[in-house]
Structure formats: structure tokens, C-alpha cells
Write a protein that holds these residues in place. Sequence first.
Motif, PDB file in Angstrom:
ATOM      1  N   PRO A 192      19.739  -9.298 -34.408  1.00  0.00           N
ATOM      2  CA  PRO A 192      20.160 -10.705 -34.518  1.00  0.00           C
ATOM      3  C   PRO A 192      19.085 -11.709 -34.081  1.00  0.00           C
ATOM      4  O   PRO A 192      19.173 -12.882 -34.446  1.00  0.00           O
ATOM      5  CB  PRO A 192      21.390 -10.787 -33.610  1.00  0.00           C
ATOM      6  CG  PRO A 192      21.340  -9.597 -32.732  1.00  0.00           C
ATOM      7  CD  PRO A 192      20.548  -8.546 -33.445  1.00  0.00           C
TER       8      PRO A 192
ATOM      9  N   GLU B  70      23.542  -6.349 -35.304  1.00  0.00           N
ATOM     10  CA  GLU B  70      24.625  -7.129 -35.925  1.00  0.00           C
ATOM     11  C   GLU B  70      24.944  -6.583 -37.318  1.00  0.00           C
ATOM     12  O   GLU B  70      24.047  -6.310 -38.111  1.00  0.00           O
ATOM     13  CB  GLU B  70      24.183  -8.594 -36.039  1.00  0.00           C
ATOM     14  CG  GLU B  70      25.266  -9.482 -36.640  1.00  0.00           C
ATOM     15  CD  GLU B  70      24.839 -10.943 -36.722  1.00  0.00           C
ATOM     16  OE1 GLU B  70      23.869 -11.335 -36.061  1.00  0.00           O
ATOM     17  OE2 GLU B  70      25.504 -11.686 -37.471  1.00  0.00           O
TER      18      GLU B  70
ATOM     19  N   ARG C 269      26.734 -12.609 -42.080  1.00  0.00           N
ATOM     20  CA  ARG C 269      26.527 -12.194 -40.690  1.00  0.00           C
ATOM     21  C   ARG C 269      27.842 -12.210 -39.942  1.00  0.00           C
ATOM     22  O   ARG C 269      28.403 -13.264 -39.677  1.00  0.00           O
ATOM     23  CB  ARG C 269      25.493 -13.105 -40.031  1.00  0.00           C
ATOM     24  CG  ARG C 269      24.141 -12.960 -40.735  1.00  0.00           C
ATOM     25  CD  ARG C 269      23.055 -13.654 -40.035  1.00  0.00           C
ATOM     26  NE  ARG C 269      22.848 -13.158 -38.687  1.00  0.00           N
ATOM     27  CZ  ARG C 269      21.692 -13.285 -38.048  1.00  0.00           C
ATOM     28  NH1 ARG C 269      20.661 -13.853 -38.642  1.00  0.00           N
ATOM     29  NH2 ARG C 269      21.569 -12.842 -36.822  1.00  0.00           N
TER      30      ARG C 269
ATOM     31  N   ARG D 173      28.504 -11.203 -36.874  1.00  0.00           N
ATOM     32  CA  ARG D 173      28.400 -11.390 -35.423  1.00  0.00           C
ATOM     33  C   ARG D 173      28.964 -10.206 -34.637  1.00  0.00           C
ATOM     34  O   ARG D 173      28.987 -10.228 -33.411  1.00  0.00           O
ATOM     35  CB  ARG D 173      29.103 -12.680 -34.959  1.00  0.00           C
ATOM     36  CG  ARG D 173      28.545 -13.920 -35.595  1.00  0.00           C
ATOM     37  CD  ARG D 173      27.391 -14.467 -34.801  1.00  0.00           C
ATOM     38  NE  ARG D 173      26.730 -15.565 -35.487  1.00  0.00           N
ATOM     39  CZ  ARG D 173      25.488 -15.897 -35.271  1.00  0.00           C
ATOM     40  NH1 ARG D 173      24.764 -15.228 -34.399  1.00  0.00           N
ATOM     41  NH2 ARG D 173      24.934 -16.890 -35.917  1.00  0.00           N
ATOM     42  N   ASP D 174      29.458  -9.207 -35.334  1.00  0.00           N
ATOM     43  CA  ASP D 174      29.952  -8.003 -34.653  1.00  0.00           C
ATOM     44  C   ASP D 174      28.798  -7.035 -34.439  1.00  0.00           C
ATOM     45  O   ASP D 174      27.963  -6.852 -35.327  1.00  0.00           O
ATOM     46  CB  ASP D 174      31.041  -7.323 -35.491  1.00  0.00           C
ATOM     47  CG  ASP D 174      32.332  -8.114 -35.474  1.00  0.00           C
ATOM     48  OD1 ASP D 174      32.698  -8.620 -34.397  1.00  0.00           O
ATOM     49  OD2 ASP D 174      32.965  -8.227 -36.535  1.00  0.00           O
ATOM     50  N   ILE D 175      28.777  -6.406 -33.282  1.00  0.00           N
ATOM     51  CA  ILE D 175      27.703  -5.461 -32.979  1.00  0.00           C
ATOM     52  C   ILE D 175      28.207  -4.020 -33.113  1.00  0.00           C
ATOM     53  O   ILE D 175      29.268  -3.670 -32.576  1.00  0.00           O
ATOM     54  CB  ILE D 175      27.152  -5.686 -31.554  1.00  0.00           C
ATOM     55  CG1 ILE D 175      26.551  -7.086 -31.455  1.00  0.00           C
ATOM     56  CG2 ILE D 175      26.106  -4.634 -31.191  1.00  0.00           C
ATOM     57  CD1 ILE D 175      26.182  -7.502 -30.055  1.00  0.00           C
TER      58      ILE D 175
ATOM     59  N   ARG E 255      29.955  -8.637 -29.466  1.00  0.00           N
ATOM     60  CA  ARG E 255      29.674  -9.763 -30.348  1.00  0.00           C
ATOM     61  C   ARG E 255      28.301 -10.324 -30.027  1.00  0.00           C
ATOM     62  O   ARG E 255      27.815 -10.207 -28.908  1.00  0.00           O
ATOM     63  CB  ARG E 255      30.704 -10.878 -30.101  1.00  0.00           C
ATOM     64  CG  ARG E 255      32.122 -10.510 -30.416  1.00  0.00           C
ATOM     65  CD  ARG E 255      32.488 -10.732 -31.839  1.00  0.00           C
ATOM     66  NE  ARG E 255      32.231 -12.091 -32.309  1.00  0.00           N
ATOM     67  CZ  ARG E 255      32.315 -12.437 -33.598  1.00  0.00           C
ATOM     68  NH1 ARG E 255      32.613 -11.550 -34.517  1.00  0.00           N
ATOM     69  NH2 ARG E 255      32.069 -13.674 -33.958  1.00  0.00           N
ATOM     70  N   THR E 256      27.693 -10.968 -31.006  1.00  0.00           N
ATOM     71  CA  THR E 256      26.410 -11.625 -30.753  1.00  0.00           C
ATOM     72  C   THR E 256      26.628 -13.049 -30.240  1.00  0.00           C
ATOM     73  O   THR E 256      25.716 -13.695 -29.798  1.00  0.00           O
ATOM     74  CB  THR E 256      25.536 -11.700 -32.015  1.00  0.00           C
ATOM     75  OG1 THR E 256      26.217 -12.514 -32.971  1.00  0.00           O
ATOM     76  CG2 THR E 256      25.289 -10.341 -32.609  1.00  0.00           C
TER      77      THR E 256
END
Lengths: 139, 432
Positions: free
Chosen positions: B268, B281, B298, B300-302, B325-326
Motif C-alpha cells: 500500500p 492490500e 483498492r 484497504r483489506d490486508i 486494514r490499511t
Amino acid sequence: MSIQQISVFLENKKGRLAEVTELLSGSGINIRALALADTTDFGVLRMIVNDYKKCQDILKKHGFIVRLTDVIGVEVEDRPGGLNRVMQLFNSNNVNIEYMYAFVEKKKDNAVVVFRIDDMEKAKKVLKENKINIFSAEL
Amino acid sequence: MIWNETYEKLSRERLKELQSERLINLVKNLYEKVIFYKKKMDKAGVHPNDIKSIDDISKLPFTTKDELRTVYPYGLLAVDLKYIVEIHTSSGTTGTPVVDAYTRHDIEIWSEVMARTLSMAGTTEEDIVQNAYGYGLFTGGLGVHYGARKIGANIIPISGGNTKRQLQIMQDFKSTILTCTPSYCLFLAEVAKEMNIDLSKLNLRAGCFGAEPWSESMRKEIENKLHVKAHDIYGLTEIIGPGVAAECEEQDGLHVYEDHFYPEIIDPETDNVLANGEKGELVITTLTKEGTPLLRYRTRDITFLKPGTCRCGRTSVKMNRLLGRTDDMLIIRGVNVFPSQIEQVLLKIEGTEPHYQLIVNREQHLDFLEVQVEMNEKLFSDEIKNLETTEKKIEGELYIALGIHTKVKLVEPKSIQRSEGKAKRIIDKRTM
């Protein structure tokens, strides 16, 4: 005449009240009367002190949230029916009490009741008309 | 139980061909029909002719949630509005909601991927699916509904809440599959215990749980208490709703439906694509959607990706259970909450200052958000009722903005830790 009451916001945390009393005692502030109103989360400490300005300054300097409120101190006889007389007068004259607390004077056989009232002027008028002694700033 | 043997067991070579073909068409179509994408591609210096296979996907620009907001409500449509048959949106809690507009074909895809998902939990036409995801603009309810219908299972569209009734219906109608958030699932178990219902005597066999982060220990708890096999499912409104990925009986990562949703993992910070197995991400491209397709979205979940044929026989790549999450988004009872929204609410209310802290707790398996707001002289009153009114007022405003109930607690000034740079706003005490 009204009295300046100091109100302090306190979280319900161990030792918080003791911090206030410690501060005040170290600054020569004498607490004449005190009441604590509380909820599960926080409390409001209400005090009548000998020097409210100094008290306010000290507490603010130490990060407390403080507020001054006009209250009325009424002298009632320290015997059955003493308070009732004032209450009946307020009631019949539609004077609403937000909160109140009491303490006993050492010098006389009287109790002093502190009232916070929505309509202060009306309360004072009722008391005056009935010749009930109102305390001035000097307690 | 594999719903679509052909696509779920497709050889990697054939899958790659399919993905390439779909991506080429998608990019061409978006460039011609969606100004938003044409501008983005022009700016990035990419032309549809540059996209010759799925490997060229890294040439394409990313799409972010903030960008989607700028084209609300219909700016992302790749078809004429008359071809749209259904609209869903994100809860809109962060301001402008994000829109997913479905054509008939999109609903068909959604039904297909959700049929795959429910089949992974063993659902067949013999089953009775108690669908306790909310119905409405939220995608959970209808997503499961369409999948279960495609399978031909008997659906009980009970939606969320009304816990005692859920348990009554579960007993009376002999539900075999349960779909809801994992925390609600445990709440159901709690209430069942209070009602003296022996869950081991019920017909429930499996469940598909998602829409919020959970853990292996929570899975064990659900499986022990409800006597079901608990499957993790993943999805997001922007992509299609639930049905982006789900766990098979191996319960070891979620199969991504790669023929429809192409996953990438990126760093990210640098935006570089990472290798399989590396954490980063999750970025998704919708290969087949018509209404509101997304290019390199995107999430935003890792997570990380795990390739290789699964023991279940499926060839699709698996993504690990979400790792975080980022951004600072919180998921409270399935609702996305950003600290910035709370800040905005506080700034709007007279007298409040944006000094706040969020405490997230899980009580009786339900998430609770406590918002601690610092007291100041303007807000302070010597009367308790005024202070309580202030708390109620903030709670009310927060409810309007977030859509969830919070507990506002007034605290002394400076009691919220000030850290250099970014304030520590969130204390998450939940054990997942």
C-alpha cells in the motif's frame, strides 16, 4: 444576595476527589459546604468555599473544568419543620429547585441550605417577603 | 460440494486465457463508455491496445473509494440506466455512499458466486437456509438470497435481529444452514442458552459467516456452541457484495472466484504488486460485471494469496482470512465506521471539541462502541441533567451519522492520550 458555588467536573476515577481536596488544602482554601452528584460515568462536585476566585484559579491551573454558579444559601432552624417551611413556600410560589444540599453551622443552632433554582430572582423575592434570612457571599 | 465443476476446477492455463480475454474486453468497454475511466487511463498513459493479457493489468491505474464518491450516484455506469435492475449501496456512513448497480447479468453472476459459496458449506436444494443477514440496501441479505435460490434451497428471509424469533423459527422450520455475521451467531447462541434451547438438538449443520473480521478462536467457539461447521465468506459492496471469496470444507483460506474477480496484493505504500504469500492490500478487478465494473479497486483489506490446487479440488487461488486494514476503519456489528466521521459529528455540535477516543468492546458477543468525549468549559454544567442531555445529544447525532448506537462518555480534559503526530484514537479491546 447570592453565593458563588464552584462546580467541578470529575470522572469516576479512583482518587480524583482526593486530588481536589489535596490541592485546596495546600492552598488554604476552606470548604464550607460540599455535595457530590454522580452518575455511573462522572460526577459534579459542588462546593461553597471561603475564596471562590482563588479556588477557581487553582483548579483551572491544574486542568480541572470549573464553573461558577449562583446559588442561594438559606438559613433554616435546626429543628423539625425548619426546612419544610422554606420548601412549602417555594412550592406554593412555583419556585423550582434544580438541586440542593445542606450543612449545619457551628456558631448558631441553624442549618444552611444551598439551593440552585431556575428563577433566582423570584426565589429571593419569596424569601425576602417571608423574612427568611438569605446568606450573602460571606458564609 | 462443488457448484460449478467447470469453472471452479478450471486449469490455470485456461483460467488465464479466460481472465485475459475478459480483461481486454472490460478495458475496451470502460474506455469507450465510462468517462471516469477514460480520463484515468489517459492520465496514466495507458490505452486499451496496451492490454493484451491479464499480465498487463499492472499497467492500469488503481481505483479508490474516494474516487468512486466523486462520481456518485451514476457516474460509474458502463451501461444505459435502463439495463440496471437493482441498486445497492454501502452504508454511506463515511459520507457519500458507494453504489453498486446491477444488470440482469450482474445479478446472475452474483447468484452464481453465492451458489458456489453456499455449496462450499454443503448447501443443496434439500437445505433450509435461515438468512439472518440484513435485507435492503446492504448486500448481505439479498446476496445470500440469490445464491440460495439458484441452488434451489428453501430460504427463510428472516433478515437480521429479532433473536428470539430467529431461534423459534430455527426450531420450527428445522433450518439447516445459517447465514449471519459471526458475532450475531454467537449472540444467538447466548440467547438460546437463556431460553434453554439445546442447540445440539437442532438441525443446523453449517453456516456462512462474514461482513466483519473474526478469528480461528471465534470459529471454534461458534462451532462448539452451535454445532455447525463455520465458513468464512468475503465480499464488499463495491465489488458485488458477498461472493468474492469463501472457504471450502478445508477451512484453510477463502477461494477467490478468479474467473469473475481478479485479485492482486500490493504494497500500500509503494503500490508495487507483491508476490504470492506476501502480505499487503487486496486489489480486485471485476472481470465480468456490466453495471459498475471496477478496475484494480483498492479494498484497504490486508491479506495474502495462497496459490495451488486445494484438497477440495478447486484450482482457484485462496486468500487468507483478513489480517487488518490499511486505514483506521472499524467494523462494528457489520457497519463500517471511520474515526473521521465521529470527528465531523463532534465538530458540528456546539461546544464539543474533536478530542475523543473510541473504545471498542465485545459484550455478550456484540460489538459496542464507546465514544469518550473530553469535557470543556462550554459543555460543562453544574447540573447532571444537562450533562446527560449533552451525552444523549451526541449519541443521537452519532446515530444519524453512523447508523449504529454508541455510548458517549464525557471524560475529563487531557485524559485522552495525546501522541505526537497521530492521536491514538482507537482502543480495540475485542478478542476476535
